[in-house]
Design a protein around this motif. Sequence first.
Motif, PDB file in Angstrom:
ATOM      1  N   ASN A  11      37.217  41.270  48.252  1.00  0.00           N
ATOM      2  CA  ASN A  11      38.154  40.697  48.324  1.00  0.00           C
ATOM      3  C   ASN A  11      38.072  39.060  47.444  1.00  0.00           C
ATOM      4  O   ASN A  11      37.370  38.641  46.745  1.00  0.00           O
ATOM      5  CB  ASN A  11      38.166  39.666  49.629  1.00  0.00           C
ATOM      6  CG  ASN A  11      39.391  39.139  50.239  1.00  0.00           C
ATOM      7  OD1 ASN A  11      40.286  39.360  49.681  1.00  0.00           O
ATOM      8  ND2 ASN A  11      39.077  37.743  51.003  1.00  0.00           N
ATOM      9  N   ILE A  12      39.364  38.749  47.065  1.00  0.00           N
ATOM     10  CA  ILE A  12      39.606  37.468  46.641  1.00  0.00           C
ATOM     11  C   ILE A  12      38.260  36.443  46.845  1.00  0.00           C
ATOM     12  O   ILE A  12      38.644  36.310  48.560  1.00  0.00           O
ATOM     13  CB  ILE A  12      40.809  37.233  46.219  1.00  0.00           C
ATOM     14  CG1 ILE A  12      41.404  36.875  47.335  1.00  0.00           C
ATOM     15  CG2 ILE A  12      41.608  38.391  45.239  1.00  0.00           C
ATOM     16  CD1 ILE A  12      43.337  35.772  47.172  1.00  0.00           C
ATOM     17  N   ALA A  13      38.172  35.088  45.468  1.00  0.00           N
ATOM     18  CA  ALA A  13      36.592  34.464  46.910  1.00  0.00           C
ATOM     19  C   ALA A  13      37.091  33.491  45.775  1.00  0.00           C
ATOM     20  O   ALA A  13      37.132  34.004  44.434  1.00  0.00           O
ATOM     21  CB  ALA A  13      35.843  35.010  46.807  1.00  0.00           C
ATOM     22  N   GLU A  14      36.784  32.225  45.960  1.00  0.00           N
ATOM     23  CA  GLU A  14      36.681  30.779  45.522  1.00  0.00           C
ATOM     24  C   GLU A  14      35.017  30.258  45.508  1.00  0.00           C
ATOM     25  O   GLU A  14      34.669  29.443  45.982  1.00  0.00           O
ATOM     26  CB  GLU A  14      38.175  29.512  45.632  1.00  0.00           C
ATOM     27  CG  GLU A  14      37.697  28.322  44.759  1.00  0.00           C
ATOM     28  CD  GLU A  14      38.377  27.356  45.880  1.00  0.00           C
ATOM     29  OE1 GLU A  14      38.950  26.434  44.956  1.00  0.00           O
ATOM     30  OE2 GLU A  14      39.325  27.878  46.693  1.00  0.00           O
ATOM     31  N   GLY A  15      34.585  31.443  44.388  1.00  0.00           N
ATOM     32  CA  GLY A  15      32.925  31.060  44.788  1.00  0.00           C
ATOM     33  C   GLY A  15      32.557  32.642  45.160  1.00  0.00           C
ATOM     34  O   GLY A  15      32.617  33.613  45.082  1.00  0.00           O
ATOM     35  N   MET A  16      31.528  32.512  45.473  1.00  0.00           N
ATOM     36  CA  MET A  16      30.740  33.596  45.768  1.00  0.00           C
ATOM     37  C   MET A  16      30.696  34.801  46.669  1.00  0.00           C
ATOM     38  O   MET A  16      31.324  35.520  46.595  1.00  0.00           O
ATOM     39  CB  MET A  16      29.027  33.810  45.884  1.00  0.00           C
ATOM     40  CG  MET A  16      28.346  33.379  44.480  1.00  0.00           C
ATOM     41  SD  MET A  16      26.570  32.619  44.274  1.00  0.00           S
ATOM     42  CE  MET A  16      25.846  34.170  45.470  1.00  0.00           C
ATOM     43  N   LEU A  17      31.274  34.209  48.092  1.00  0.00           N
ATOM     44  CA  LEU A  17      32.033  35.126  49.239  1.00  0.00           C
ATOM     45  C   LEU A  17      33.604  33.956  48.987  1.00  0.00           C
ATOM     46  O   LEU A  17      33.398  33.317  49.834  1.00  0.00           O
ATOM     47  CB  LEU A  17      30.880  34.948  50.546  1.00  0.00           C
ATOM     48  CG  LEU A  17      29.480  35.053  50.258  1.00  0.00           C
ATOM     49  CD1 LEU A  17      28.438  35.438  51.277  1.00  0.00           C
ATOM     50  CD2 LEU A  17      28.974  36.563  49.752  1.00  0.00           C
ATOM     51  N   MET A  74      43.889  29.077  38.914  1.00  0.00           N
ATOM     52  CA  MET A  74      43.794  30.599  40.092  1.00  0.00           C
ATOM     53  C   MET A  74      43.218  31.370  39.004  1.00  0.00           C
ATOM     54  O   MET A  74      42.509  31.918  39.681  1.00  0.00           O
ATOM     55  CB  MET A  74      45.369  31.491  40.701  1.00  0.00           C
ATOM     56  CG  MET A  74      45.350  32.580  41.241  1.00  0.00           C
ATOM     57  SD  MET A  74      45.406  34.130  39.732  1.00  0.00           S
ATOM     58  CE  MET A  74      46.431  34.173  39.360  1.00  0.00           C
ATOM     59  N   ARG A  75      43.463  31.564  37.836  1.00  0.00           N
ATOM     60  CA  ARG A  75      42.631  32.980  37.068  1.00  0.00           C
ATOM     61  C   ARG A  75      41.406  32.429  37.020  1.00  0.00           C
ATOM     62  O   ARG A  75      40.584  33.253  36.837  1.00  0.00           O
ATOM     63  CB  ARG A  75      43.474  32.748  35.892  1.00  0.00           C
ATOM     64  CG  ARG A  75      44.813  33.604  35.199  1.00  0.00           C
ATOM     65  CD  ARG A  75      44.916  34.506  35.911  1.00  0.00           C
ATOM     66  NE  ARG A  75      44.096  35.498  35.145  1.00  0.00           N
ATOM     67  CZ  ARG A  75      44.137  36.799  35.295  1.00  0.00           C
ATOM     68  NH1 ARG A  75      43.775  37.785  36.592  1.00  0.00           N
ATOM     69  NH2 ARG A  75      42.524  37.979  34.720  1.00  0.00           N
ATOM     70  N   SER A  76      41.156  31.219  36.564  1.00  0.00           N
ATOM     71  CA  SER A  76      39.977  30.398  36.148  1.00  0.00           C
ATOM     72  C   SER A  76      38.920  30.237  37.762  1.00  0.00           C
ATOM     73  O   SER A  76      37.608  30.166  37.168  1.00  0.00           O
ATOM     74  CB  SER A  76      39.557  29.404  35.456  1.00  0.00           C
ATOM     75  OG  SER A  76      40.274  28.044  36.242  1.00  0.00           O
ATOM     76  N   ALA A  77      39.690  30.189  38.743  1.00  0.00           N
ATOM     77  CA  ALA A  77      39.087  29.875  39.792  1.00  0.00           C
ATOM     78  C   ALA A  77      38.517  31.370  40.710  1.00  0.00           C
ATOM     79  O   ALA A  77      37.614  31.211  41.725  1.00  0.00           O
ATOM     80  CB  ALA A  77      39.878  28.811  40.827  1.00  0.00           C
ATOM     81  N   ILE A  78      39.432  31.994  40.882  1.00  0.00           N
ATOM     82  CA  ILE A  78      39.144  33.368  41.724  1.00  0.00           C
ATOM     83  C   ILE A  78      38.751  34.350  40.856  1.00  0.00           C
ATOM     84  O   ILE A  78      38.810  34.688  39.769  1.00  0.00           O
ATOM     85  CB  ILE A  78      41.014  33.733  42.314  1.00  0.00           C
ATOM     86  CG1 ILE A  78      41.632  32.545  42.836  1.00  0.00           C
ATOM     87  CG2 ILE A  78      40.446  35.017  42.075  1.00  0.00           C
ATOM     88  CD1 ILE A  78      40.603  32.918  44.241  1.00  0.00           C
ATOM     89  N   GLN A  79      36.982  34.897  42.072  1.00  0.00           N
ATOM     90  CA  GLN A  79      36.411  35.873  41.167  1.00  0.00           C
ATOM     91  C   GLN A  79      36.557  36.931  42.462  1.00  0.00           C
ATOM     92  O   GLN A  79      37.502  36.761  44.216  1.00  0.00           O
ATOM     93  CB  GLN A  79      35.428  35.412  41.297  1.00  0.00           C
ATOM     94  CG  GLN A  79      34.937  34.390  42.103  1.00  0.00           C
ATOM     95  CD  GLN A  79      33.109  33.853  41.343  1.00  0.00           C
ATOM     96  OE1 GLN A  79      33.168  33.442  40.374  1.00  0.00           O
ATOM     97  NE2 GLN A  79      32.661  34.321  42.224  1.00  0.00           N
TER      98      GLN A  79
END
Length: 199
Positions: A63-69, A51-56
């Motif tokens: 909002n939280i995202a797994e990628g740019m959007l 979660m810490r490495s994949a979420i931005q």
Amino acid sequence: MSDLAAPMSRLVDELKRLPGVGAKSAQRMAFHLLGAPKNEADRLANAILDMRSAIQLCERCNNIAEGMLCPFCRDPNRSPKTICVVEQPANISIVERTRQYDGLYHVLHGVLAPLKNIGPEDLKLKNLLERLGQMETEEVIIATSPTTEGQATASYLARLLKPLHVRVSRLGMGIPVGAELEFVDEATMMEAMDGRREL
């Protein structure tokens, strides 16, 4: 001196940092993890690391995202005509549970709190203003909490956004469903009267 082994004591200390977790709950969780199969503890540790490495943060709405959007900004079925402004990413799920809103979101990541030295520059406002300049947004719904800080943030946003010729609205506040009027305080009743609507 702790009566626990050092690694266990460290885990209890870290668990106590989580919101709503006191010393006894932290100790219970630590002992549960100690007694659980190793693969269960490994799964928990790996889920936290993943979660810490994949979420931005979504580059459009924060909002939280797994990628740019995030999923909402990627969804072509969401209406760009409304943007609901919330304090934190967790607030989005509360709005979504109503199944009444099909617009987009914007996450501020906080509220104005002068006593804590949190001003407008500490909130994520820049990309909201950019979005309003680029999109066909007709309404911004301010969904901050009805706290003093939330109200101050809503007032600030209303003043900031009105010159952009976009409708600015605030969530209705007031008496919760199922409440008895005799137990409602004056401030809640005032909010309910101000937020009344025609039947």
